[in-house]
Design a protein around this motif. Structure first.
Motif, PDB file in Angstrom:
ATOM      1  N   ASN A  86       0.803  -1.225   0.000  1.00 18.79           N
ATOM      2  CA  ASN A  86       0.000   0.000   0.000  1.00 18.79           C
ATOM      3  C   ASN A  86       0.836   1.276   0.000  1.00 18.79           C
ATOM      4  OD1 ASN A  86      -3.054  -0.656   0.306  1.00 18.79           O
ATOM      5  ND2 ASN A  86      -2.028  -2.120   1.658  1.00 18.79           N
ATOM      6  N   ALA A  87       2.159   1.136  -0.002  1.00 23.89           N
ATOM      7  CA  ALA A  87       3.030   2.308   0.037  1.00 23.89           C
ATOM      8  C   ALA A  87       3.180   2.927  -1.346  1.00 23.89           C
ATOM      9  CB  ALA A  87       4.401   1.921   0.581  1.00 23.89           C
ATOM     10  N   ARG A  88       3.438   4.234  -1.338  1.00 23.04           N
ATOM     11  CA  ARG A  88       3.678   4.987  -2.566  1.00 23.04           C
ATOM     12  C   ARG A  88       5.005   5.732  -2.396  1.00 23.04           C
ATOM     13  NH1 ARG A  88      -0.913   5.652  -5.686  1.00 23.04           N
ATOM     14  NH2 ARG A  88      -0.021   7.546  -6.613  1.00 23.04           N
ATOM     15  N   VAL A  89       5.984   5.377  -3.223  1.00 19.99           N
ATOM     16  CA  VAL A  89       7.333   5.925  -3.095  1.00 19.99           C
ATOM     17  C   VAL A  89       7.724   6.596  -4.403  1.00 19.99           C
ATOM     18  CG1 VAL A  89       9.768   5.391  -2.706  1.00 19.99           C
ATOM     19  CG2 VAL A  89       8.000   4.151  -1.427  1.00 19.99           C
ATOM     20  N   LEU A  90       8.257   7.813  -4.300  1.00 23.21           N
ATOM     21  CA  LEU A  90       8.765   8.524  -5.468  1.00 23.21           C
ATOM     22  C   LEU A  90      10.285   8.445  -5.489  1.00 23.21           C
ATOM     23  CD1 LEU A  90       8.288  10.418  -7.928  1.00 23.21           C
ATOM     24  CD2 LEU A  90       8.614  12.337  -6.348  1.00 23.21           C
ATOM     25  N   VAL A  91      10.829   7.961  -6.600  1.00 20.93           N
ATOM     26  CA  VAL A  91      12.270   7.915  -6.810  1.00 20.93           C
ATOM     27  C   VAL A  91      12.630   9.030  -7.785  1.00 20.93           C
ATOM     28  CG1 VAL A  91      14.231   6.530  -7.573  1.00 20.93           C
ATOM     29  CG2 VAL A  91      12.283   5.417  -6.434  1.00 20.93           C
ATOM     30  N   VAL A  92      13.449   9.961  -7.330  1.00 26.75           N
ATOM     31  CA  VAL A  92      13.857  11.079  -8.182  1.00 26.75           C
ATOM     32  C   VAL A  92      15.128  10.677  -8.918  1.00 26.75           C
ATOM     33  CG1 VAL A  92      14.466  13.510  -8.301  1.00 26.75           C
ATOM     34  CG2 VAL A  92      12.859  12.715  -6.553  1.00 26.75           C
ATOM     35  N   GLY A  93      14.994  10.432 -10.210  1.00 31.93           N
ATOM     36  CA  GLY A  93      16.122  10.019 -11.025  1.00 31.93           C
ATOM     37  C   GLY A  93      16.050   8.547 -11.381  1.00 31.93           C
ATOM     38  N   VAL A 135      12.666   9.492  -2.361  1.00 32.60           N
ATOM     39  CA  VAL A 135      14.015   8.935  -2.384  1.00 32.60           C
ATOM     40  C   VAL A 135      14.809   9.671  -3.464  1.00 32.60           C
ATOM     41  CG1 VAL A 135      15.412   6.844  -2.417  1.00 32.60           C
ATOM     42  CG2 VAL A 135      13.008   6.705  -1.767  1.00 32.60           C
ATOM     43  N   SER A 136      15.910  10.258  -3.074  1.00 30.90           N
ATOM     44  CA  SER A 136      16.670  11.101  -3.999  1.00 30.90           C
ATOM     45  C   SER A 136      17.824  10.337  -4.635  1.00 30.90           C
ATOM     46  CB  SER A 136      17.222  12.337  -3.282  1.00 30.90           C
ATOM     47  OG  SER A 136      18.054  13.081  -4.151  1.00 30.90           O
ATOM     48  N   GLY A 137      17.827  10.348  -5.966  1.00 29.98           N
ATOM     49  CA  GLY A 137      18.961   9.840  -6.728  1.00 29.98           C
ATOM     50  C   GLY A 137      19.560  10.951  -7.560  1.00 29.98           C
ATOM     51  N   ALA A 138      19.408  12.195  -7.116  1.00 32.80           N
ATOM     52  CA  ALA A 138      19.842  13.366  -7.882  1.00 32.80           C
ATOM     53  C   ALA A 138      21.345  13.569  -7.746  1.00 32.80           C
ATOM     54  CB  ALA A 138      19.102  14.613  -7.427  1.00 32.80           C
ATOM     55  N   ASP A 139      21.904  14.246  -8.742  1.00 29.67           N
ATOM     56  CA  ASP A 139      23.334  14.466  -8.807  1.00 29.67           C
ATOM     57  C   ASP A 139      23.687  15.933  -8.566  1.00 29.67           C
ATOM     58  OD1 ASP A 139      26.023  14.164  -9.237  1.00 29.67           O
ATOM     59  OD2 ASP A 139      25.895  13.710 -11.365  1.00 29.67           O
ATOM     60  N   TYR A 140      22.972  16.834  -9.206  1.00 32.75           N
ATOM     61  CA  TYR A 140      23.314  18.254  -9.166  1.00 32.75           C
ATOM     62  C   TYR A 140      22.788  18.916  -7.896  1.00 32.75           C
ATOM     63  CZ  TYR A 140      24.772  17.810 -14.024  1.00 32.75           C
ATOM     64  OH  TYR A 140      25.415  17.432 -15.168  1.00 32.75           O
ATOM     65  N   PHE A 141      23.563  19.876  -7.383  1.00 36.64           N
ATOM     66  CA  PHE A 141      23.223  20.506  -6.110  1.00 36.64           C
ATOM     67  C   PHE A 141      21.888  21.244  -6.168  1.00 36.64           C
ATOM     68  CE2 PHE A 141      27.776  19.923  -5.395  1.00 36.64           C
ATOM     69  CZ  PHE A 141      27.756  19.398  -4.113  1.00 36.64           C
ATOM     70  N   ALA A 142      21.602  21.914  -7.282  1.00 37.88           N
ATOM     71  CA  ALA A 142      20.342  22.650  -7.370  1.00 37.88           C
ATOM     72  C   ALA A 142      19.157  21.718  -7.173  1.00 37.88           C
ATOM     73  CB  ALA A 142      20.246  23.359  -8.723  1.00 37.88           C
ATOM     74  N   VAL A 143      19.229  20.516  -7.746  1.00 41.17           N
ATOM     75  CA  VAL A 143      18.137  19.553  -7.615  1.00 41.17           C
ATOM     76  C   VAL A 143      18.077  18.995  -6.200  1.00 41.17           C
ATOM     77  CG1 VAL A 143      17.049  17.518  -8.635  1.00 41.17           C
ATOM     78  CG2 VAL A 143      18.525  18.952 -10.030  1.00 41.17           C
ATOM     79  N   ARG A 144      19.227  18.795  -5.587  1.00 40.68           N
ATOM     80  CA  ARG A 144      19.258  18.246  -4.235  1.00 40.68           C
ATOM     81  C   ARG A 144      18.605  19.206  -3.236  1.00 40.68           C
ATOM     82  NH1 ARG A 144      22.535  13.949  -3.558  1.00 40.68           N
ATOM     83  NH2 ARG A 144      23.011  14.470  -1.411  1.00 40.68           N
TER      84      ARG A 144
END
Length: 279
Positions: free
Chosen positions: A39-46, A134-143
């Motif tokens: 029932n969980a909903r998880v967003l993975v960025v990247g 959940v963050s998989g971002a690389d660039y600082f602006a996105v983080r």
């Protein structure tokens, strides 16, 4: 357990009981924990180096809804580490390749794709549909954007990063500190390279992303001790793991006692780089 935004609570089918039986027999998980995953909903960025192992293991674990946001296309240079994508996917949007791979591993999950750059205009609307970011971002602006949007959305953030042979993982929960508490200001543009500029050992995103997926599953089921208040530092060359204690900064402009950031800002101006540089 993390509250789900799913309108209708799903129950396990006989097929799912069999599929996830190695989870269910664990006393820390059981049928209740597996239902929480369903029932969980998880967003993975990247959908890149970190997003690949994160989303793969969440899908295999039976997380019911996995959102993936990325606007890039698969490039041959991605295949050294981004295990969501295959040679035949070169040139395809990463979110499409990611969706096909995840469903090939587990057709039981719902994969929601967001083929768009994450920015200050859409972040809060996208984050609203998920329980955990959940963050998989690389660039600082996105983080910084992800951090601020997760905090303002009252969502836990599982953060990770890799560069060359090094990795870092932590969990930020609302009211218990944020990325700005640890890194109040971005480095000057060009001072810290990203993976495209400095390189990364292909296995490092797999190691860090797997830890991020583990932390996410623990948050969903409410088990164990997460990396909240701790930052795990990984040196791939020496295979040393170190831990730093981190805490909420009362002077943090976002989550401190007297916040000055109460809405999303211009992250390109803040960091001196383009948010849409993220791939």
């Amino acid at each position: 357990m993390v509250a789900t935004t799913t309108p209708e609570v799903r129950t396990l089918t006989p097929y799912q009981v069999q599929r996830y039986s190695r989870h269910i027999i664990m006393p820390q998980v059981g049928s209740a924990g597996q239902r929480a995953l369903l029932n969980a909903r998880v967003l993975v960025v990247g959908a890149g180096g970190l997003g690949s192992p994160i989303s793969l293991y969440l899908a295999l674990a039976g997380v019911g809804t996995i959102g993936i946001i990325d606007f890039d296309d698969v490039d041959i240079t991605n295949l050294q580490r981004q295990i969501l994508h295959h040679n035949d996917d070169i040139g395809r949007p990463k979110v499409e390749s990611a969706r096909d791979t995840l469903l090939a591993y587990n057709p039981d999950v719902d994969v929601v794709t967001h083929n768009t750059p994450l920015n200050a205009e859409n972040a809060l609307d996208i984050f609203a549909d998920y329980d955990i970011i959940v963050s998989g971002a690389d660039y600082f602006a996105v983080r910084y954007l992800i951090n601020d949007a997760a905090y303002l959305s009252d969502k836990p953030l599982v953060d990770g990063s890799v560069l060359i042979f090094d990795g870092r993982v932590t969990v930020y929960q609302p009211g218990q500190g944020c990325y700005r508490c640890v890194f109040p200001d971005p480095p000057p543009p060009g001072e810290v390279p990203n993976c495209a500029e400095a390189g990364v050992l292909g296995m490092m995103p797999g190691l860090v992303g797997t830890i991020q997926a583990t932390e996410t599953v623990k948050l969903i089921m409410g088990i164990g001790e997460t990396l909240t208040g701790r930052m795990l530092l990984i040196d791939g060359l020496t295979m040393e793991f170190r831990e730093l204690k981190i805490r909420r900064n009362p002077n943090c402009p976002l989550c401190g006692d007297n916040p000055t950031i109460t809405e999303l800002i211009d992250y390109e101006f803040f960091c001196g780089v383009s948010v849409t540089g993220e791939g």
